[in-house]
Write an enzyme that holds these catalytic residues in place. Structure first.
Site, PDB file in Angstrom:
ATOM      1  N   HIS A 213       0.812  -1.222   0.000  1.00 45.73           N
ATOM      2  CA  HIS A 213       0.000   0.000   0.000  1.00 45.73           C
ATOM      3  C   HIS A 213       0.843   1.268   0.000  1.00 45.73           C
ATOM      4  CE1 HIS A 213      -3.771  -2.290   1.696  1.00 45.73           C
ATOM      5  NE2 HIS A 213      -3.485  -2.599   0.454  1.00 45.73           N
TER       6      HIS A 213
ATOM      7  N   SER B  66      -7.206  -7.569   9.469  1.00 45.09           N
ATOM      8  CA  SER B  66      -8.607  -7.983   9.566  1.00 45.09           C
ATOM      9  C   SER B  66      -9.012  -8.855   8.384  1.00 45.09           C
ATOM     10  CB  SER B  66      -9.512  -6.747   9.648  1.00 45.09           C
ATOM     11  OG  SER B  66      -9.289  -5.938   8.513  1.00 45.09           O
TER      12      SER B  66
ATOM     13  N   ASN C 219      -3.497 -12.960  15.718  1.00 44.87           N
ATOM     14  CA  ASN C 219      -4.427 -11.837  15.861  1.00 44.87           C
ATOM     15  C   ASN C 219      -5.215 -12.052  17.158  1.00 44.87           C
ATOM     16  OD1 ASN C 219      -6.642  -9.967  15.439  1.00 44.87           O
ATOM     17  ND2 ASN C 219      -6.167 -10.046  13.254  1.00 44.87           N
ATOM     18  N   PRO C 220      -5.452 -11.010  17.950  1.00 45.67           N
ATOM     19  CA  PRO C 220      -6.263 -11.209  19.161  1.00 45.67           C
ATOM     20  C   PRO C 220      -7.731 -11.485  18.826  1.00 45.67           C
ATOM     21  CG  PRO C 220      -5.283  -8.989  19.111  1.00 45.67           C
ATOM     22  CD  PRO C 220      -4.931  -9.643  17.824  1.00 45.67           C
ATOM     23  N   ALA C 221      -8.148 -11.123  17.607  1.00 44.32           N
ATOM     24  CA  ALA C 221      -9.572 -11.259  17.247  1.00 44.32           C
ATOM     25  C   ALA C 221      -9.735 -12.234  16.091  1.00 44.32           C
ATOM     26  CB  ALA C 221     -10.128  -9.895  16.854  1.00 44.32           C
TER      27      ALA C 221
HETATM   28  P1  OAD Z   1      -7.418  -3.323  10.283  1.00 36.56           P
HETATM   29  O1  OAD Z   1      -7.546  -2.147  11.183  1.00 36.56           O
HETATM   30  O2  OAD Z   1      -8.534  -3.615   9.357  1.00 36.56           O
HETATM   31  O3  OAD Z   1      -7.183  -4.627  11.150  1.00 36.56           O
HETATM   32  C1  OAD Z   1      -6.233  -4.653  12.181  1.00 36.56           C
HETATM   33  C2  OAD Z   1      -6.214  -6.050  12.769  1.00 36.56           C
HETATM   34  O4  OAD Z   1      -5.193  -6.090  13.744  1.00 36.56           O
HETATM   35  C3  OAD Z   1      -7.521  -6.439  13.484  1.00 36.56           C
HETATM   36  O5  OAD Z   1      -7.937  -7.718  13.018  1.00 36.56           O
HETATM   37  C4  OAD Z   1      -7.129  -6.491  14.960  1.00 36.56           C
HETATM   38  O6  OAD Z   1      -7.818  -7.515  15.676  1.00 36.56           O
HETATM   39  C5  OAD Z   1      -5.656  -6.808  14.866  1.00 36.56           C
HETATM   40  N1  OAD Z   1      -4.846  -6.363  16.016  1.00 36.56           N
HETATM   41  C6  OAD Z   1      -5.053  -5.331  16.867  1.00 36.56           C
HETATM   42  N2  OAD Z   1      -4.061  -5.257  17.767  1.00 36.56           N
HETATM   43  C7  OAD Z   1      -3.193  -6.265  17.478  1.00 36.56           C
HETATM   44  C8  OAD Z   1      -1.960  -6.715  18.039  1.00 36.56           C
HETATM   45  N3  OAD Z   1      -1.401  -6.113  19.085  1.00 36.56           N
HETATM   46  N4  OAD Z   1      -1.357  -7.781  17.472  1.00 36.56           N
HETATM   47  C9  OAD Z   1      -1.897  -8.419  16.399  1.00 36.56           C
HETATM   48  N5  OAD Z   1      -3.059  -8.028  15.833  1.00 36.56           N
HETATM   49  C10 OAD Z   1      -3.692  -6.976  16.353  1.00 36.56           C
HETATM   50  O7  OAD Z   1      -6.029  -3.148   9.502  1.00 36.56           O
HETATM   51  P2  OAD Z   1      -5.570  -3.840   8.137  1.00 36.56           P
HETATM   52  O8  OAD Z   1      -6.058  -5.227   8.052  1.00 36.56           O
HETATM   53  O9  OAD Z   1      -4.114  -3.587   8.016  1.00 36.56           O
HETATM   54  O10 OAD Z   1      -5.797   0.568   3.584  1.00 36.56           O
HETATM   55  O11 OAD Z   1      -6.328  -2.952   7.081  1.00 36.56           O
HETATM   56  C11 OAD Z   1      -6.088  -3.168   5.721  1.00 36.56           C
HETATM   57  C12 OAD Z   1      -6.168  -1.865   4.976  1.00 36.56           C
HETATM   58  O12 OAD Z   1      -7.402  -1.209   5.275  1.00 36.56           O
HETATM   59  C13 OAD Z   1      -5.127  -0.844   5.375  1.00 36.56           C
HETATM   60  O13 OAD Z   1      -3.909  -1.035   4.708  1.00 36.56           O
HETATM   61  C14 OAD Z   1      -5.765   0.452   5.017  1.00 36.56           C
HETATM   62  C15 OAD Z   1      -7.130   0.192   5.586  1.00 36.56           C
HETATM   63  O14 OAD Z   1      -8.173   0.946   5.132  1.00 36.56           O
HETATM   64  C16 OAD Z   1      -5.851   1.800   3.007  1.00 36.56           C
HETATM   65  O15 OAD Z   1      -5.740   2.829   3.629  1.00 36.56           O
HETATM   66  C17 OAD Z   1      -6.013   1.732   1.534  1.00 36.56           C
END
Ligand code: OAD
Length: 248
Positions: free
Chosen positions: A120, A190, A214-216
């Site tokens: 990204h 996520s 992942n915690p969730a």
């Molecule tokens: P998300 O915010 O969608 O998901 C974050 C994930 O991290 C969730 O499933 C949480 O449960 C998990 N999480 C939280 N704390 C954690 C920890 N300490 N250790 C491990 N996991 C943890 O973020 P992304 O999946 O990265 O794109 O989102 C994908 C894309 O959507 C991003 O790159 C961004 C966003 O909109 C753009 O901006 C185009």
């Protein structure tokens, strides 16, 4: 006795090609907010279509630029956490390692990961919104956003917005690595945003051992061979140490 399944540790130790996909959760313990966590996620406070879309930039470039400038400062002041460093350590132990990240925060690179694909983009880089060429250093003029020194168009962060394609080379490299790996770790994502979310699915179809950290729960959880529940900053260092115990 390790708290991890012995088959999982064996798969890691014997991995020929370890493919890792990370998302915002891997940087959560560095203080960088995720997107979709219900209370702390950025998309709980802001609307993505107002800030992370080409239409938003066309309608209000100043607002979009300032939001990214705020996030850029946040990322610059954050430090890599034990999860980032554990991935650097893993890279040393396997014959082939590919890390594809959806994060734009640069923390994997700062931790020392070498085989890194930024799906990204990178929030610290700036490009011309018209010519798409990188502009370095970022001009410090009075315009917000600053203007391209070459053509005068507004500058923008070098990140992928909703509705935009992923950088072609990054996408191809990640697809090839996911199809080739024998172990795939999906960490802190996520699994909601495609095409990145398809990468562990491709690894699954290729017969790889897929591990979610992942915690969730996510849409990948049910299909992954292992779903390790907890923060990446705790699980990854413990997993690395269990798979490759330091020599006494
Ligand atoms: P998300 O915010 O969608 O998901 C974050 C994930 O991290 C969730 O499933 C949480 O449960 C998990 N999480 C939280 N704390 C954690 C920890 N300490 N250790 C491990 N996991 C943890 O973020 P992304 O999946 O990265 O794109 O989102 C994908 C894309 O959507 C991003 O790159 C961004 C966003 O909109 C753009 O901006 C185009």
């Amino acid at each position: 006795m390790s708290k991890f399944d012995q088959q999982l540790l064996k798969a890691l130790r014997n991995a020929r090609h370890l493919f890792v996909l990370t998302g915002a959760g891997v940087s959560a313990e560095s203080g960088v907010p995720t997107f979709r966590d219900a209370m702390s996620g950025l998309w709980a406070r802001f609307r993505p279509e107002d800030l992370a879309a080409p239409e938003a930039f066309a309608a209000n470039p100043k607002r979009v630029w300032e939001w990214y400038a705020w996030r850029r400062r946040l990322c610059a002041s954050a430090k890599p956490n034990p999860a980032h460093y554990a991935l650097v350590e893993m890279e040393r132990h396997v014959p082939r390692f590919t890390l594809a990240t959806q994060n734009v925060d640069d923390l994997h690179r700062r931790a020392g990961s070498r085989s890194l694909i930024e799906l990204h983009g990178n929030i610290h880089r700036t490009i011309c919104s018209r010519e798409r060429k990188r502009v370095e250093p970022r001009p410090q003029d009075r315009d917000v956003p600053p203007r391209c020194p070459n053509c005068g168009a507004p500058l923008r962060p070098d990140v992928v917005w909703f509705g935009e394609p992923l950088p072609e080379a990054a996408q191809q490299e990640a697809l090839a690595a996911a199809a080739d790996c024998d172990v795939c770790l999906s960490i802190g994502t996520s699994s909601a945003v495609y095409p990145a979310a398809a990468l562990p699915e491709i690894a699954l179809e290729a017969g790889a051992t897929v591990v979610e950290i992942n915690p969730a729960e996510t849409p990948l959880s049910r299909r992954a061979r292992y779903a390790l529940r907890g923060p990446a900053g705790e699980i990854l260092p413990a997993l690395t140490q269990a798979a490759w115990p330091p020599a006494c």
